[in-house]
Design an enzyme around this catalytic site. Structure first.
Site, mmCIF file in Angstrom:
data_model
loop_
_atom_site.group_PDB
_atom_site.id
_atom_site.type_symbol
_atom_site.label_atom_id
_atom_site.label_comp_id
_atom_site.label_asym_id
_atom_site.label_seq_id
_atom_site.Cartn_x
_atom_site.Cartn_y
_atom_site.Cartn_z
ATOM 1 N N ASN A 1 -9.820 4.709 3.772
ATOM 2 C CA ASN A 1 -9.654 4.433 2.341
ATOM 3 C C ASN A 1 -10.869 3.757 1.705
ATOM 4 O OD1 ASN A 1 -8.020 4.169 -0.157
ATOM 5 N ND2 ASN A 1 -8.263 1.990 0.276
ATOM 6 N N TRP B 1 1.729 2.021 -3.359
ATOM 7 C CA TRP B 1 0.717 2.678 -4.203
ATOM 8 C C TRP B 1 1.057 4.166 -4.300
ATOM 9 C CZ3 TRP B 1 -2.964 2.017 -7.699
ATOM 10 C CH2 TRP B 1 -3.517 0.745 -7.859
ATOM 11 N N TRP C 1 -21.737 14.108 -18.092
ATOM 12 C CA TRP C 1 -21.836 14.475 -16.670
ATOM 13 C C TRP C 1 -23.012 15.402 -16.443
ATOM 14 C CZ3 TRP C 1 -18.869 11.304 -14.211
ATOM 15 C CH2 TRP C 1 -17.619 10.922 -14.712
ATOM 16 N N TRP D 1 -8.977 9.449 -7.488
ATOM 17 C CA TRP D 1 -10.241 9.814 -8.157
ATOM 18 C C TRP D 1 -10.336 9.196 -9.546
ATOM 19 C CZ3 TRP D 1 -14.695 11.626 -6.356
ATOM 20 C CH2 TRP D 1 -14.693 12.103 -5.053
ATOM 21 N N TRP E 1 -15.669 13.785 -11.520
ATOM 22 C CA TRP E 1 -14.727 13.392 -10.460
ATOM 23 C C TRP E 1 -13.869 14.575 -10.022
ATOM 24 C CZ3 TRP E 1 -9.583 13.902 -11.839
ATOM 25 C CH2 TRP E 1 -9.264 13.875 -13.194
ATOM 26 N N GLU F 1 0.849 -1.207 0.000
ATOM 27 C CA GLU F 1 0.000 0.000 0.000
ATOM 28 C C GLU F 1 0.880 1.251 0.000
ATOM 29 O OE1 GLU F 1 -3.277 0.150 -0.511
ATOM 30 O OE2 GLU F 1 -3.229 -2.029 -0.667
HETATM 31 P P1 FAD Z 1 -2.406 3.003 5.222
HETATM 32 O O1 FAD Z 1 -3.333 1.982 4.698
HETATM 33 O O2 FAD Z 1 -1.863 2.829 6.565
HETATM 34 O O3 FAD Z 1 -1.220 3.103 4.150
HETATM 35 C C1 FAD Z 1 0.059 3.659 4.447
HETATM 36 C C2 FAD Z 1 0.386 4.726 3.432
HETATM 37 O O4 FAD Z 1 0.416 4.188 2.112
HETATM 38 C C3 FAD Z 1 -0.623 5.845 3.357
HETATM 39 O O5 FAD Z 1 -0.406 6.809 4.369
HETATM 40 C C4 FAD Z 1 -0.404 6.392 1.957
HETATM 41 O O6 FAD Z 1 0.699 7.267 1.899
HETATM 42 C C5 FAD Z 1 -0.079 5.138 1.168
HETATM 43 N N1 FAD Z 1 -1.301 4.611 0.559
HETATM 44 C C6 FAD Z 1 -2.165 3.706 1.064
HETATM 45 N N2 FAD Z 1 -3.170 3.472 0.184
HETATM 46 C C7 FAD Z 1 -2.924 4.246 -0.880
HETATM 47 C C8 FAD Z 1 -3.589 4.447 -2.118
HETATM 48 N N3 FAD Z 1 -4.708 3.777 -2.462
HETATM 49 N N4 FAD Z 1 -3.063 5.331 -2.999
HETATM 50 C C9 FAD Z 1 -1.924 5.992 -2.716
HETATM 51 N N5 FAD Z 1 -1.249 5.840 -1.550
HETATM 52 C C10 FAD Z 1 -1.739 4.985 -0.654
HETATM 53 N N6 FAD Z 1 -4.034 9.408 -0.067
HETATM 54 C C11 FAD Z 1 -3.323 10.491 0.293
HETATM 55 O O7 FAD Z 1 -2.298 10.362 0.970
HETATM 56 N N7 FAD Z 1 -3.737 11.746 -0.082
HETATM 57 C C12 FAD Z 1 -4.861 11.962 -0.829
HETATM 58 O O8 FAD Z 1 -5.165 13.108 -1.170
HETATM 59 C C13 FAD Z 1 -5.643 10.822 -1.178
HETATM 60 N N8 FAD Z 1 -6.812 10.965 -1.873
HETATM 61 C C14 FAD Z 1 -7.534 9.849 -2.215
HETATM 62 C C15 FAD Z 1 -8.721 10.012 -2.957
HETATM 63 C C16 FAD Z 1 -9.488 8.896 -3.313
HETATM 64 C C17 FAD Z 1 -10.751 9.080 -4.107
HETATM 65 C C18 FAD Z 1 -9.060 7.602 -2.918
HETATM 66 C C19 FAD Z 1 -9.874 6.405 -3.284
HETATM 67 C C20 FAD Z 1 -7.888 7.437 -2.199
HETATM 68 C C21 FAD Z 1 -7.099 8.543 -1.845
HETATM 69 N N9 FAD Z 1 -5.901 8.402 -1.110
HETATM 70 C C22 FAD Z 1 -5.178 9.521 -0.770
HETATM 71 C C23 FAD Z 1 -5.344 7.055 -0.809
HETATM 72 C C24 FAD Z 1 -5.717 6.441 0.552
HETATM 73 O O9 FAD Z 1 -7.089 6.531 0.767
HETATM 74 C C25 FAD Z 1 -4.969 7.084 1.729
HETATM 75 O O10 FAD Z 1 -3.581 7.162 1.451
HETATM 76 C C26 FAD Z 1 -5.149 6.274 3.005
HETATM 77 O O11 FAD Z 1 -6.517 6.147 3.314
HETATM 78 C C27 FAD Z 1 -4.424 6.969 4.148
HETATM 79 O O12 FAD Z 1 -4.649 6.307 5.348
HETATM 80 P P2 FAD Z 1 -3.482 5.543 6.099
HETATM 81 O O13 FAD Z 1 -2.289 6.435 6.215
HETATM 82 O O14 FAD Z 1 -4.052 4.985 7.341
HETATM 83 O O15 FAD Z 1 -3.149 4.403 5.058
#
Ligand code: FAD
Length: 480
Positions: A345, A282, A310, A386, A363, A279
């Site tokens: 997430n 990602w 849209w 998005w 979006w 993750e």
């Molecule tokens: P954890 O699950 O603990 O993951 C650790 C780290 O991995 C996160 O802090 C993040 O840096 C990275 N990560 C995890 N999942 C993703 C993912 N799907 N995409 C990219 N990086 C990821 N994340 C942001 O940091 N900033 C945003 O502006 C953002 N906008 C989002 C918008 C949408 C529509 C969606 C679906 C996802 C978005 N995310 C964003 C990705 C993700 O939702 C968050 O990174 C995550 O929820 C952060 O929580 P956590 O630190 O507990 O994640």
């Protein structure tokens, strides 16, 4: 040796440990002048929630620097003018910074570097934000990755670019010269009346120490549940490191190394760590996508989506933003975002799908709202997230995969605890009916004190009909 100082320009790397630009500046043995420039003339300036975080993060960084005997110089305005101005004012011979990757930032930095170099200043730049630079990992045919799984495999095999993280410095030679610095308060980054950020304060500790503590807690207590529990918004099974990462208070390398160290000690299993690190990667993948597709925040990667039919519906967009759609899991997510500056997430995916596919709203409107309200707003992750949900990005969910907000709620918030926390009007609803209150018998609603249309809204769309409408729209662009 010349005693001309070195400028250390902090940007999205508000930390002292594992900061390659800081380490290199210290190595010169020259006096170091740390500086932060608040440049809101660049594209995509921070949104309101991120400004709250920035204020507190800069406060924390200043305090840490003071412990080392250094003062953080704050200036507001165009960095392209302020940095050369500071070089002249201090007679600096070197400038150090960690690279940024967002469109607009890259051009500014390149231009600045070449102007300063021409003026005889040594500029050194570093990777402090990523495990690998976007140009370092290439597919077999030499291009950038557009599919996550092979990207993750390649990154895992290559490993991080730097071998080790660097410890927190204990001392920093600095220039005692009196330099003008703005007062952080004058930047007015914090909300004025009303203080909508009140709910953030008990939940978050911006700054490097807060980031370190969160990582430690996560690795000690939570990571074992991450793989199976990370999709549950009613549980606290993710790291919540995202705002710390967005501001560079912790580096992905520190996270990577600390996780590996736990595996080596036998404290956590490989598979728990693997899911978490994938993750984290990602984020790396999103940075690659943005690096090779500058238009990612504005335009769909799959161009045919530009012609999607849209709808413009200000009333429905407002209901979505406020968490008044009548779909409890959507409303809980949108209210969690407003109250805490963060959203789980799984729920980000649900609310994004609802906006795009149930309401047929662009979006980009959702992306803009997230940008303004998320503490972790990150251009790469937000625009990729998005586009992923909209089905128009790289390696995206297929457009026809439309989340059903009721079954998603039932599956990932089975007892309704998440909804109850953020939608108190439904606090007394039994789990069986909490995700679809409009289907509940009257006596259940009466007993729970819910009056549909009064205390809690009716659904603003019928999901089944909305789904059909969304798929018809998709058929149109497929045919075109
Ligand atoms: P954890 O699950 O603990 O993951 C650790 C780290 O991995 C996160 O802090 C993040 O840096 C990275 N990560 C995890 N999942 C993703 C993912 N799907 N995409 C990219 N990086 C990821 N994340 C942001 O940091 N900033 C945003 O502006 C953002 N906008 C989002 C918008 C949408 C529509 C969606 C679906 C996802 C978005 N995310 C964003 C990705 C993700 O939702 C968050 O990174 C995550 O929820 C952060 O929580 P956590 O630190 O507990 O994640």
């Amino acid at each position: 040796m010349s005693s001309r100082p070195a400028l250390l320009w902090f940007r999205q790397d508000l930390r002292l440990a594992d900061n390659p630009a800081l380490a290199a500046a210290r190595k010169t043995g020259l006096p170091v002048i740390p500086v932060y420039v608040f440049d809101d003339s660049l594209a995509h300036p921070p949104g309101a929630a991120a400004r709250w975080w920035l204020h507190h993060s800069l406060e924390a960084l200043s305090a840490e620097l003071e412990k080392l005997g250094a003062k953080l110089i704050l200036r507001r305005g165009s960095a392209a003018e302020i940095i050369p101005g500071l070089v002249e004012e201090t007679n600096a011979a070197h400038v150090f910074w960690n690279r940024r990757y967002f469109p607009g930032h890259i051009e500014t930095d390149k231009k600045l570097k070449s102007e300063l170099t021409e003026a005889g200043v040594t500029v050194e730049t570093f990777n402090g934000a990523l495990l690998r630079e976007p140009w370092e990992l290439k597919t077999g045919s030499g291009g950038p990755y557009r599919v996550f799984t092979p990207f993750w495999k390649a990154l895992k095999q290559a490993g991080p670019a730097r071998a080790d993280t660097e410890a927190n410095p204990r001392k920093l030679e600095t220039k005692k010269a009196k330099l003008k610095s703005d007062s952080l308060k004058d930047w007015a980054l914090l909300p004025q009346e009303p203080n909508w950020a009140e709910g953030f304060e008990p939940l978050w500790t911006p700054g490097e120490a807060g980031a370190r503590e969160r990582l430690r807690d996560f690795l000690n207590d939570i990571i074992q549940d991450y793989k199976d529990g990370r999709d549950r918004p009613d549980k606290d099974y993710t790291s919540r490191l995202s705002p710390h990462l967005a501001f560079g208070e912790i580096s992905p390398l520190q996270i990577w190394r600390a996780t590996q160290a736990k595996i080596s000690k036998g404290d956590i299993s490989d598979s728990a760590a693997d899911k978490f690190l994938s993750e984290l990667c990602w984020r790396e993948f999103c940075y690659c996508l943005l690096f090779y597709n500058e238009g990612l925040p504005e335009a769909p990667l799959r161009e045919e989506f530009s012609d999607y039919p849209w709808r413009d519906d200000a009333r429905e967009l407002a209901a979505w933003r406020k968490g008044e759609t009548g779909y409890p899991i959507v409303d809980a997510g949108m209210r969690q975002l407003w109250r805490t500056g963060w959203m789980h997430n799984r729920v980000r995916m649900i609310v994004a799908s609802f906006l795009i596919k149930d309401l047929l709203i662009r979006w980009q409107d959702g992306e803009a709202w997230f940008w303004d309200t998320l503490l972790d707003a990150d251009l790469a992750n937000n625009s990729s997230g998005w586009q992923w949900v909209a089905g128009c990005g790289a390696d995206a969910a297929p457009y026809f995969r439309i989340f059903n907000p009721v079954t998603q709620g039932e599956k990932f918030d089975p007892d309704g605890a998440y909804v109850r926390e953020f939608v108190p009007e439904l606090k007394e609803m039994p789990a069986k009916h909490i995700h679809a209150p409009w289907k509940a018998p009257d006596d259940v609603l009466d007993k729970a004190g819910v009056k549909l249309g009064k205390s809690y809204p009716h659904p603003i769309v019928d999901h089944a009909a909305a789904r059909k409408r969304a798929l018809e729209g998709y058929e149109k662009i497929k045919r075109a």
